[in-house]
Design a protein around this motif. Structure first.
Motif, PDB file in Angstrom:
ATOM      1  N   GLY A   1       0.801  -1.214   0.000  1.00  0.00           N
ATOM      2  CA  GLY A   1       0.000   0.000   0.000  1.00  0.00           C
ATOM      3  C   GLY A   1       0.834   1.263   0.000  1.00  0.00           C
ATOM      4  O   GLY A   1       1.884   1.337  -0.639  1.00  0.00           O
ATOM      5  N   THR A   2       0.386   2.260   0.764  1.00  0.00           N
ATOM      6  CA  THR A   2       1.047   3.561   0.798  1.00  0.00           C
ATOM      7  C   THR A   2       2.257   3.536   1.725  1.00  0.00           C
ATOM      8  O   THR A   2       2.501   2.557   2.435  1.00  0.00           O
ATOM      9  CB  THR A   2       0.067   4.642   1.274  1.00  0.00           C
ATOM     10  OG1 THR A   2      -0.466   4.254   2.539  1.00  0.00           O
ATOM     11  CG2 THR A   2      -1.070   4.823   0.291  1.00  0.00           C
ATOM     12  N   TYR A   3       2.989   4.658   1.722  1.00  0.00           N
ATOM     13  CA  TYR A   3       4.161   4.796   2.578  1.00  0.00           C
ATOM     14  C   TYR A   3       3.825   5.644   3.795  1.00  0.00           C
ATOM     15  O   TYR A   3       3.065   6.608   3.703  1.00  0.00           O
ATOM     16  CB  TYR A   3       5.315   5.448   1.804  1.00  0.00           C
ATOM     17  CG  TYR A   3       5.976   4.516   0.813  1.00  0.00           C
ATOM     18  CD1 TYR A   3       7.138   3.830   1.136  1.00  0.00           C
ATOM     19  CD2 TYR A   3       5.419   4.320  -0.452  1.00  0.00           C
ATOM     20  CE1 TYR A   3       7.747   2.974   0.221  1.00  0.00           C
ATOM     21  CE2 TYR A   3       6.022   3.459  -1.374  1.00  0.00           C
ATOM     22  CZ  TYR A   3       7.182   2.790  -1.019  1.00  0.00           C
ATOM     23  OH  TYR A   3       7.764   1.936  -1.911  1.00  0.00           O
ATOM     24  N   ASN A   4       4.391   5.285   4.929  1.00  0.00           N
ATOM     25  CA  ASN A   4       4.235   6.084   6.142  1.00  0.00           C
ATOM     26  C   ASN A   4       5.072   7.352   5.988  1.00  0.00           C
ATOM     27  O   ASN A   4       6.279   7.265   5.739  1.00  0.00           O
ATOM     28  CB  ASN A   4       4.710   5.272   7.356  1.00  0.00           C
ATOM     29  CG  ASN A   4       4.513   6.015   8.660  1.00  0.00           C
ATOM     30  OD1 ASN A   4       5.172   7.005   8.921  1.00  0.00           O
ATOM     31  ND2 ASN A   4       3.607   5.508   9.482  1.00  0.00           N
ATOM     32  N   PRO A   5       4.461   8.549   6.112  1.00  0.00           N
ATOM     33  CA  PRO A   5       5.206   9.792   5.870  1.00  0.00           C
ATOM     34  C   PRO A   5       6.295  10.068   6.900  1.00  0.00           C
ATOM     35  O   PRO A   5       7.205  10.848   6.638  1.00  0.00           O
ATOM     36  CB  PRO A   5       4.107  10.869   5.931  1.00  0.00           C
ATOM     37  CG  PRO A   5       3.028  10.260   6.769  1.00  0.00           C
ATOM     38  CD  PRO A   5       3.050   8.796   6.463  1.00  0.00           C
ATOM     39  N   VAL A   6       6.219   9.440   8.061  1.00  0.00           N
ATOM     40  CA  VAL A   6       7.208   9.688   9.113  1.00  0.00           C
ATOM     41  C   VAL A   6       8.420   8.767   8.944  1.00  0.00           C
ATOM     42  O   VAL A   6       9.564   9.210   8.905  1.00  0.00           O
ATOM     43  CB  VAL A   6       6.585   9.499  10.512  1.00  0.00           C
ATOM     44  CG1 VAL A   6       7.657   9.689  11.594  1.00  0.00           C
ATOM     45  CG2 VAL A   6       5.441  10.472  10.717  1.00  0.00           C
ATOM     46  N   THR A   7       8.161   7.472   8.839  1.00  0.00           N
ATOM     47  CA  THR A   7       9.256   6.505   8.747  1.00  0.00           C
ATOM     48  C   THR A   7       9.677   6.211   7.311  1.00  0.00           C
ATOM     49  O   THR A   7      10.734   5.613   7.085  1.00  0.00           O
ATOM     50  CB  THR A   7       8.858   5.173   9.400  1.00  0.00           C
ATOM     51  OG1 THR A   7       7.785   4.584   8.635  1.00  0.00           O
ATOM     52  CG2 THR A   7       8.387   5.398  10.832  1.00  0.00           C
ATOM     53  N   GLU A   8       8.849   6.598   6.333  1.00  0.00           N
ATOM     54  CA  GLU A   8       9.074   6.330   4.917  1.00  0.00           C
ATOM     55  C   GLU A   8       9.069   4.830   4.617  1.00  0.00           C
ATOM     56  O   GLU A   8       9.583   4.391   3.598  1.00  0.00           O
ATOM     57  CB  GLU A   8      10.380   6.968   4.430  1.00  0.00           C
ATOM     58  CG  GLU A   8      10.373   8.490   4.531  1.00  0.00           C
ATOM     59  CD  GLU A   8      11.630   9.117   3.951  1.00  0.00           C
ATOM     60  OE1 GLU A   8      12.580   8.373   3.631  1.00  0.00           O
ATOM     61  OE2 GLU A   8      11.660  10.349   3.817  1.00  0.00           O
ATOM     62  N   GLU A   9       8.487   4.053   5.521  1.00  0.00           N
ATOM     63  CA  GLU A   9       8.307   2.633   5.278  1.00  0.00           C
ATOM     64  C   GLU A   9       6.936   2.390   4.644  1.00  0.00           C
ATOM     65  O   GLU A   9       6.061   3.255   4.683  1.00  0.00           O
ATOM     66  CB  GLU A   9       8.433   1.858   6.590  1.00  0.00           C
ATOM     67  CG  GLU A   9       9.831   1.923   7.195  1.00  0.00           C
ATOM     68  CD  GLU A   9       9.887   1.260   8.551  1.00  0.00           C
ATOM     69  OE1 GLU A   9      10.717   0.350   8.744  1.00  0.00           O
ATOM     70  OE2 GLU A   9       9.096   1.660   9.439  1.00  0.00           O
ATOM     71  N   GLN A  10       6.764   1.201   4.088  1.00  0.00           N
ATOM     72  CA  GLN A  10       5.551   0.907   3.323  1.00  0.00           C
ATOM     73  C   GLN A  10       4.643  -0.048   4.099  1.00  0.00           C
ATOM     74  O   GLN A  10       5.102  -0.975   4.759  1.00  0.00           O
ATOM     75  CB  GLN A  10       5.934   0.282   1.979  1.00  0.00           C
ATOM     76  CG  GLN A  10       4.778   0.145   0.995  1.00  0.00           C
ATOM     77  CD  GLN A  10       5.261  -0.299  -0.376  1.00  0.00           C
ATOM     78  OE1 GLN A  10       6.354  -0.832  -0.517  1.00  0.00           O
ATOM     79  NE2 GLN A  10       4.458  -0.069  -1.401  1.00  0.00           N
ATOM     80  N   TYR A  11       3.334   0.203   3.987  1.00  0.00           N
ATOM     81  CA  TYR A  11       2.363  -0.691   4.599  1.00  0.00           C
ATOM     82  C   TYR A  11       2.165  -1.911   3.697  1.00  0.00           C
ATOM     83  O   TYR A  11       1.882  -1.771   2.508  1.00  0.00           O
ATOM     84  CB  TYR A  11       1.020   0.027   4.808  1.00  0.00           C
ATOM     85  CG  TYR A  11       1.078   1.111   5.861  1.00  0.00           C
ATOM     86  CD1 TYR A  11       1.161   0.790   7.215  1.00  0.00           C
ATOM     87  CD2 TYR A  11       1.051   2.462   5.496  1.00  0.00           C
ATOM     88  CE1 TYR A  11       1.215   1.789   8.181  1.00  0.00           C
ATOM     89  CE2 TYR A  11       1.108   3.464   6.463  1.00  0.00           C
ATOM     90  CZ  TYR A  11       1.189   3.123   7.806  1.00  0.00           C
ATOM     91  OH  TYR A  11       1.246   4.094   8.769  1.00  0.00           O
TER      92      TYR A  11
END
Length: 298
Positions: free
Chosen positions: A128-138
């Motif tokens: 899915g999308t990327y976490n804006p804080v960690t830049e990791e992906q769901y």
């Protein structure tokens, strides 16, 4: 007396300083909990499918222990590229959430769906999308959401042509190497050069003026034909009406693999008509591949 008083005061200052340092020193943090995405093994799978919203899927299947690309091309696959895709099964993360609202993580319309198939059935991973804080992906899998590094989706999203095997010989062919018929290359036409492994396992050259050493020929074969990889590959349709300088790689089972030299400079291009692939090498690597160290004597 005064000196003893000063010494005691100095010792007291040292003790107080150490106590303050220990008090202010950050306490060791307990290691964060790590969650394994799965307990699956690479050997559990014999098919891989990467699907995207706006382009054709990439499909691999295992054949005789090696990965083959089935779509969008029919070709030998780069084994390491497929292994990088499958490596998601061994991923760990500090964040694991229940998958309750797929849209919250962009998993209702995933940018990539990866299906690994084998004896344990289909294992589906949705990206899915990327976490804006960690830049990791769901990443959604088996009813859970994991926050993972982007390397896993990047591995599956690599351009398919880059995941085609860049070695001109298949793994089984490299194990069967038995010689080279170079007679139809211009530099070797005069002596119709053949370099072959004899029944005793030693190299033999058909030119009586050649004084090769076994070590040099072994090193040449290993460097040029067992380990060498093309810089890039491309698919082509062989033109049966066009004649190119050519040579053949000989295998122990009697098979002959035909190669055509399309170009020498600025890069060396070797075509393999039976695969419909052109292998692009640097000029010096390509030159070495077709010029074994046979040490011709004048």
């Amino acid at each position: 007396m005064k000196k003893r008083w000063l010494l005691n005061l100095l010792l007291l200052a040292v003790v107080v300083g150490i106590a303050v340092f220990l008090h202010l020193q950050p306490q060791a943090q307990a290691p964060a909990a790590k969650f394994e995405v799965s307990t699956l093994k690479m050997a559990d799978f014999d098919a891989v499918k990467a699907e995207f919203p706006a382009k054709a899927p990439t499909v691999f299947e295992k054949q005789n222990g090696y990965w083959m690309m089935r779509k969008p091309y029919a070709a030998r696959a780069d084994q390491a590229s497929v292994q990088r895709i499958i490596s998601i099964i061994a991923a760990t993360t500090a964040t694991r959430l229940p998958l309750q609202d797929a849209s919250k993580y962009g998993l209702d319309q995933p940018m990539l769906k990866l299906t690994l198939s084998g004896a344990k059935g289909d294992q589906v991973f949705s990206f899915g999308t990327y976490n804006p804080v960690t830049e990791e992906q769901y990443v959604g899998y088996a009813g859970q959401v994991y926050l993972l590094a982007g390397q896993y989706s990047e591995a599956a999203s690599t351009q398919p042509i880059e995941m085609v095997d860049k070695m001109p010989l298949a793994p089984a062919e490299r194990k069967q190497l038995a010689g080279f018929d170079l007679a139809h290359l211009e530099q070797w036409e005069a002596n119709a050069l053949k370099v072959q492994l004899a029944t005793d396992g030693k190299w033999a050259v058909n030119d009586p003026k050649a004084k090769p050493t076994q070590n040099e020929l072994n090193e040449w074969m290993d460097f040029s034909w067992v380990q060498a990889q093309a810089v890039s590959v491309e698919f082509y349709t062989p033109d049966r009406k066009q004649t190119y300088p050519s040579f053949e790689v000989l295998l122990r089972d009697g098979k002959k693999i035909h190669f055509e030299k399309l170009q020498e400079s600025p890069e060396y291009q070797l075509a393999r008509p039976d695969e419909g692939i052109i292998y692009h090498f640097s000029n010096d690597t390509g030159f070495t591949m077709v010029n074994p160290p046979i040490n011709l004597q004048k």
